[in-house]
Design a protein around this motif. Structure first.
Motif, mmCIF file in Angstrom:
data_model
loop_
_atom_site.group_PDB
_atom_site.id
_atom_site.type_symbol
_atom_site.label_atom_id
_atom_site.label_comp_id
_atom_site.label_asym_id
_atom_site.label_seq_id
_atom_site.Cartn_x
_atom_site.Cartn_y
_atom_site.Cartn_z
ATOM 1 N N ARG A 148 -8.585 8.288 -10.733
ATOM 2 C CA ARG A 148 -7.908 7.169 -11.379
ATOM 3 C C ARG A 148 -6.633 7.609 -12.089
ATOM 4 N NH1 ARG A 148 -11.112 4.056 -15.983
ATOM 5 N NH2 ARG A 148 -10.681 6.026 -17.046
ATOM 6 N N ARG A 149 -6.673 8.759 -12.745
ATOM 7 C CA ARG A 149 -5.503 9.217 -13.486
ATOM 8 C C ARG A 149 -4.304 9.422 -12.557
ATOM 9 N NH1 ARG A 149 -6.059 14.242 -17.512
ATOM 10 N NH2 ARG A 149 -7.307 12.645 -18.569
ATOM 11 N N GLU A 150 -4.556 10.032 -11.409
ATOM 12 C CA GLU A 150 -3.466 10.237 -10.459
ATOM 13 C C GLU A 150 -2.892 8.901 -10.001
ATOM 14 O OE1 GLU A 150 -2.525 12.354 -6.120
ATOM 15 O OE2 GLU A 150 -4.600 12.026 -6.758
ATOM 16 N N ALA A 151 -3.770 7.952 -9.704
ATOM 17 C CA ALA A 151 -3.319 6.638 -9.246
ATOM 18 C C ALA A 151 -2.485 5.933 -10.313
ATOM 19 C CB ALA A 151 -4.517 5.781 -8.869
ATOM 20 N N GLU A 152 -2.948 5.970 -11.557
ATOM 21 C CA GLU A 152 -2.220 5.296 -12.638
ATOM 22 C C GLU A 152 -0.870 5.950 -12.895
ATOM 23 O OE1 GLU A 152 -5.001 5.303 -15.858
ATOM 24 O OE2 GLU A 152 -6.057 3.513 -15.127
ATOM 25 N N ASN A 153 -0.806 7.267 -12.795
ATOM 26 C CA ASN A 153 0.478 7.957 -12.967
ATOM 27 C C ASN A 153 1.470 7.551 -11.885
ATOM 28 O OD1 ASN A 153 -0.331 9.348 -15.253
ATOM 29 N ND2 ASN A 153 -0.962 11.187 -14.138
ATOM 30 N N ILE A 154 0.984 7.452 -10.658
ATOM 31 C CA ILE A 154 1.852 7.050 -9.551
ATOM 32 C C ILE A 154 2.356 5.630 -9.764
ATOM 33 C CG2 ILE A 154 1.899 6.511 -7.079
ATOM 34 C CD1 ILE A 154 -0.166 8.801 -6.737
ATOM 35 N N PHE A 155 1.436 4.723 -10.117
ATOM 36 C CA PHE A 155 1.850 3.339 -10.342
ATOM 37 C C PHE A 155 2.853 3.243 -11.484
ATOM 38 C CE2 PHE A 155 1.497 -0.595 -12.777
ATOM 39 C CZ PHE A 155 1.938 -1.501 -11.811
ATOM 40 N N ASN A 156 2.602 3.948 -12.565
ATOM 41 C CA ASN A 156 3.501 3.869 -13.720
ATOM 42 C C ASN A 156 4.914 4.321 -13.366
ATOM 43 O OD1 ASN A 156 1.508 2.857 -15.403
ATOM 44 N ND2 ASN A 156 0.864 4.878 -16.125
ATOM 45 N N LYS A 157 5.021 5.356 -12.556
ATOM 46 C CA LYS A 157 6.342 5.819 -12.129
ATOM 47 C C LYS A 157 7.044 4.772 -11.271
ATOM 48 C CE LYS A 157 5.160 10.761 -12.160
ATOM 49 N NZ LYS A 157 4.917 11.961 -11.322
ATOM 50 N N ILE B 95 0.843 -1.191 0.000
ATOM 51 C CA ILE B 95 0.000 0.000 0.000
ATOM 52 C C ILE B 95 0.886 1.251 0.000
ATOM 53 C CG2 ILE B 95 -1.926 1.179 1.109
ATOM 54 C CD1 ILE B 95 -2.628 -1.681 0.447
ATOM 55 N N THR B 96 0.605 2.170 -0.909
ATOM 56 C CA THR B 96 1.343 3.428 -0.930
ATOM 57 C C THR B 96 0.380 4.568 -1.264
ATOM 58 O OG1 THR B 96 3.292 4.580 -1.821
ATOM 59 C CG2 THR B 96 2.000 3.270 -3.371
ATOM 60 N N THR B 97 0.852 5.780 -1.071
ATOM 61 C CA THR B 97 0.061 6.963 -1.418
ATOM 62 C C THR B 97 0.884 7.825 -2.373
ATOM 63 O OG1 THR B 97 0.905 8.387 0.364
ATOM 64 C CG2 THR B 97 -0.923 6.908 0.909
ATOM 65 N N SER B 98 0.353 8.992 -2.694
ATOM 66 C CA SER B 98 1.067 9.902 -3.592
ATOM 67 C C SER B 98 2.171 10.669 -2.876
ATOM 68 C CB SER B 98 0.080 10.905 -4.213
ATOM 69 O OG SER B 98 -0.537 11.684 -3.199
ATOM 70 N N ASP B 99 2.208 10.577 -1.563
ATOM 71 C CA ASP B 99 3.225 11.278 -0.786
ATOM 72 C C ASP B 99 4.622 10.792 -1.199
ATOM 73 O OD1 ASP B 99 3.829 12.938 1.814
ATOM 74 O OD2 ASP B 99 5.008 11.100 1.980
ATOM 75 N N PRO B 100 5.560 11.698 -1.504
ATOM 76 C CA PRO B 100 6.895 11.298 -1.964
ATOM 77 C C PRO B 100 7.618 10.356 -1.004
ATOM 78 C CG PRO B 100 6.560 13.631 -2.362
ATOM 79 C CD PRO B 100 5.384 13.175 -1.555
#
Length: 296
Positions: free
Chosen positions: A204-213, A167-172
Motif C-alpha cells: 500500500r505504501r508504494e501505491a500511495e507514494n506513486i499516486f501522490n506523485k 491504470i498505471t504501474t510503478s514503472d517510470p
C-alpha cells in the motif's frame, strides 16, 4: 484537436438495486478503462471489475474497443462470434453480437468496426445509434476497455465516458504515459472524474507514494484533481488466471487482490466523496455528437 474523436464529441444518472430494478434515470453509467501504455493489466482489471459489479446486482457490459486484439476473449475463454462490424455491415442487431461472459456479464467485440466509425454513412450511423440506445437503457454499467496508448480512437472513447479509470504501474514509462493521458484529457476538456488505479505494486505504501506523485504533478501543471480508486499488489494468481482463461475473482474470490477489486467496485457505486453534478448526457447522445460532428 481536429480528429475523429473531436468529431464524435461535437454533435448530436442511476443506481439499480440488487434486484436489477432501475431506481432513477434511464441510462447506463459509462466507465472507460484505459492506460498510457500496454502491459499494465488494463483488460484483466476490466473483466474482474465487471464481475464484481455484476455480483452486486448490476447489469454490466464490456465493450472491447482494443482494435485488432482479442484480450477479452483470451482472459475469459469466450469466443466472440460477431463484432460491431457485423452490426454495421449486415442484418445483425445488437443482441446478435453480444456474448455472455463469466457470471453473466455481457461482452461486445469492437473489432475493426470501431475503426470504421468515422467512415460510416448516415444509414449505418442511425442503425448503430438506435441499437446502442436500446442497450444503454438495459445496462447499468457499460465498461469500455480501450486500446493502450493515446491514439485518437482511444481518446474518442475516453472523452465520451462518464468516468475514466486510468491504470498505471510503478514503472517510470508507465507513469509518464499516464500523465500524458491525463494531459490529453484535460487539454480536450474532459469533464468526467479521473480515477487512478496503481497496479502490480508490492504494498500500500508504494501505491500511495506513486499516486501522490502523479496527483501532485497533475495539480501543479494541469490544475486537475485525481481520484485514488485503489491499488492491486503483485500476485501470482493473476498469471495463473490468464493461463487457464478464468478471471482471478472467480478463481480465488477470497484472495487479497479479489477483495481489493470488490472494494473498488463499491467505491464506484457509492462515491460519497465525489459530489460534483454529472453531465446528464447519455453515452448514445455523446456518441451522436462524435459521429455527426464529422466533416461532410
Amino acid at each position: 484537436m481536429k480528429d475523429q474523436a473531436e468529431k464524435l464529441r461535437n454533435i448530436m444518472k442511476n443506481k439499480p438495486n440488487k434486484n436489477n430494478i432501475k431506481l432513477s434515470q434511464d441510462r447506463a453509467q459509462v466507465l472507460a478503462i484505459t492506460s498510457g501504455k500496454g502491459g499494465v493489466g488494463k483488460t484483466s482489471f476490466s473483466v474482474n471489475l465487471a464481475i464484481s459489479l455484476k455480483r452486486l446486482g448490476y447489469k454490466v457490459l464490456i465493450l472491447d474497443a482494443d482494435i485488432g486484439l482479442a484480450n477479452i476473449e483470451i482472459l475469459t475463454g469466450i469466443n466472440m462470434k460477431y463484432t460491431i462490424e457485423d452490426l454495421i455491415k449486415s442484418d445483425k442487431n445488437i443482441y446478435d453480437i453480444i456474448e455472455e461472459g463469466p457470471e453473466g456479464i455481457k461482452l461486445i467485440s469492437g473489432g475493426s468496426g470501431i475503426h470504421q466509425l468515422s467512415m460510416m454513412d448516415d444509414k449505418n450511423i442511425n442503425k448503430l445509434l438506435e441499437e446502442m440506445e436500446n442497450l444503454e437503457r438495459e445496462m447499468d454499467y457499460i465498461i469500455i476497455d480501450t486500446g493502450a496508448g493515446i491514439s485518437n480512437i482511444v481518446l474518442d472513447f475516453v472523452m465520451i465516458s462518464d468516468e475514466t479509470i486510468l491504470i498505471t504501474t510503478s514503472d517510470p514509462t508507465s507513469l509518464m504515459d499516464a500523465y500524458t493521458m491525463i494531459k490529453a484529457l484535460t487539454t480536450n476538456g474532459y469533464k468526467g472524474k479521473i480515477n487512478i488505479v496503481i497496479n502490480i505494486v508490492e504494498n500500500r505504501r508504494e501505491a500511495e507514494n506513486i499516486f501522490n506523485k502523479l496527483s501532485k504533478v497533475s495539480q501543479n501543471f494541469l490544475n486537475v484533481n485525481l481520484n485514488y480508486l485503489g491499488y492491486l499488489q503483485r500476485d501470482v494468481l493473476v498469471n495463473k488466471a490468464v493461463k487457464i482463461q478464468q478471471p482471478f475473482l472467480i478463481l480465488n474470490p477470497s484472495s487479497n487482490i479479489s477483495k481489493k477489486i470488490n472494494v473498488m467496485a463499491l467505491k464506484l457505486i457509492n462515491p460519497v466523496k465525489y459530489n460534483e453534478k454529472k453531465e446528464n448526457l447519455g453515452f448514445v447522445q455523446r456518441l451522436k455528437a462524435l459521429l455527426f460532428g464529422r466533416d461532410r
